[in-house]
Design a protein around this motif. Structure first.
Motif, short mmCIF file in Angstrom:
data_model
loop_
_atom_site.label_atom_id
_atom_site.label_comp_id
_atom_site.label_asym_id
_atom_site.label_seq_id
_atom_site.Cartn_x
_atom_site.Cartn_y
_atom_site.Cartn_z
N LYS A 156 1.02 -0.58 0.58
CA LYS A 156 0.01 0.00 0.27
C LYS A 156 0.27 1.66 0.13
CE LYS A 156 -3.81 -2.07 0.34
NZ LYS A 156 -4.66 -1.61 -0.60
N ARG A 158 2.07 3.51 -2.82
CA ARG A 158 1.16 4.91 -3.13
C ARG A 158 0.64 4.82 -2.55
NH1 ARG A 158 3.67 4.73 -7.95
NH2 ARG A 158 5.39 3.24 -8.83
N ASP A 159 -0.76 4.21 -2.54
CA ASP A 159 -1.90 4.69 -1.66
C ASP A 159 -1.41 6.06 -0.44
OD1 ASP A 159 -3.29 3.75 -3.34
OD2 ASP A 159 -3.60 1.58 -2.44
N LEU A 160 -0.50 5.11 0.37
CA LEU A 160 0.01 5.66 2.18
C LEU A 160 0.35 6.97 1.58
CD1 LEU A 160 0.57 2.38 3.77
CD2 LEU A 160 -1.25 3.91 4.17
N LEU A 162 0.26 8.51 -1.11
CA LEU A 162 -0.81 9.91 -1.45
C LEU A 162 -1.52 9.82 -0.44
CD1 LEU A 162 -2.43 11.06 -4.46
CD2 LEU A 162 -3.45 9.19 -4.44
N TYR A 163 -1.35 9.74 0.53
CA TYR A 163 -2.82 9.78 1.81
C TYR A 163 -2.20 10.88 2.41
CZ TYR A 163 -4.89 10.33 6.18
OH TYR A 163 -5.55 10.17 7.48
N THR A 170 -6.19 12.35 -3.10
CA THR A 170 -6.64 10.67 -1.86
C THR A 170 -8.33 10.54 -3.02
OG1 THR A 170 -4.60 11.34 -0.38
CG2 THR A 170 -6.27 9.05 -0.03
N ALA A 173 -8.90 10.39 -6.56
CA ALA A 173 -8.47 9.22 -6.82
C ALA A 173 -9.39 8.14 -6.62
CB ALA A 173 -6.81 9.26 -6.36
N LEU A 175 -10.38 6.17 -3.49
CA LEU A 175 -9.18 6.04 -2.56
C LEU A 175 -10.08 6.39 -1.23
CD1 LEU A 175 -5.60 6.45 -3.11
CD2 LEU A 175 -6.60 4.26 -3.48
N SER A 176 -10.32 5.21 -0.35
CA SER A 176 -11.19 5.91 1.19
C SER A 176 -9.98 5.96 2.03
CB SER A 176 -11.77 4.61 1.50
OG SER A 176 -11.88 4.48 2.84
N LEU A 180 -8.01 4.35 5.18
CA LEU A 180 -5.91 4.78 4.71
C LEU A 180 -5.16 5.29 6.53
CD1 LEU A 180 -5.47 6.25 1.08
CD2 LEU A 180 -4.41 3.87 1.93
#
Length: 285
Positions: A156, A158-160, A162-163, A170, A173, A175-176, A180
């Motif tokens: 995770k 990339r998601d983290l 971005l967050y 975020t 995009a 994502l929740s 996150l």
């Protein structure tokens, strides 16, 4: 001379408990280094401090109830983090103020409960760490938990990232943000529970900040920042364990001391690079 250097490193590792301590310190240090990069970018340094101190009453209560102390610490850490989030959304008080109130109150509760347990002095290891007391069973348990935490963060990443940089982006995009947010809090709490056996509740926040902030000073790209943070954390863990043996000093505190020294060197090196760059620009002009 080479023999003396080899003997300096090899002498401590002739003991089984030193081998366990070194492996634990390196593995925990690597996981803390990865998480510290996200914590620094998100500005959650005080959150790490809050959760690390808040786990103390959870350890005491878990001991009273006869359940694993790691479980009590994990639940207490999550309770602290969720409480701060709840109060932030339902009051006008700033988040840093809420963190200070919640973690100070929970840590004070832990100290009060601890004073009532005169026959269990070994619980002081929760405060100051007990890296040299890690046995094989605890070592394998630590390796398993660290492997899970590290795998989740890498999957995770990339998601983290971005967050941590932009919450609004975020959401755009798809994502929740809540998942996150609380996922990062769970990772933070789990890492603190694992790391507190190495350096204790009081110093664990240093392992969650020092590698990340050191790498942040030296690097401009996140991937490079991760590598530098892991490398610095592992090296300071190795030298901290070895030097604590020769100096007869507290192992966890020695590791943190090396991390602080490395951060100072990183700041000085960054300033020196800026000075050289400005000097070249001046000469070119």
């Amino acid at each position: 001379m080479l023999y003396n250097i080899y003997n300096w490193f090899a002498a401590p590792l002739s003991h089984g408990f030193m081998q366990n301590a070194l492996i634990t310190a390196v593995v925990v240090g690597a996981v803390c280094a990865v998480l510290s990069c996200f914590v620094v970018l998100k500005g959650w340094s005080l959150m790490g401090d809050a959760v690390s101190h808040a786990v103390f009453p959870g350890v005491i209560i878990a001991f009273w109830l006869g359940v694993p102390m790691a479980l009590g610490a994990f639940v207490a850490g999550l309770f602290c983090a969720i409480s701060v989030g709840f109060l932030k959304h339902h009051t006008r008080i700033k988040e840093d103020t809420l963190m200070g109130i919640v973690f100070a109150g929970m840590f004070a509760l832990g100290l009060v409960l601890f004073q009532k347990m005169d026959t269990d002095q070994h619980l002081k290891h929760i405060l100051f760490g007990n890296l040299l007391g890690v046995n094989r069973e605890l070592l394998w348990q630590t390796l398993a938990i660290c492997a899970i935490i590290f795998t989740v963060m890498m999957l995770k990443k990339r998601d983290l990232l971005l967050y941590c940089f932009d919450v609004s982006h975020t959401r755009v995009a798809g994502l929740s943000v809540n998942i996150l947010h609380y996922g990062l809090l769970i990772l933070l709490s789990a890492t603190i529970v694992v790391a507190m056996q190495a350096v204790g509740v009081i110093l664990v926040v240093a392992m969650l900040i020092s590698p990340g902030i050191t790498a942040f000073v030296l690097c401009k790209r996140f991937d490079k920042m991760l590598l530098v943070a892991i490398l610095s954390s592992c090296l300071t863990s190795i030298f901290g364990v070895i030097c604590s043996y020769h100096w007869d000093s507290a192992t966890g505190a020695t590791i943190v001391l090396f991390q602080a020294a490395l951060f100072v060197l990183a700041v000085l090196w960054a300033k020196w690079r800026v000075f050289l760059h400005e000097k070249k620009r001046f000469q070119a002009a």
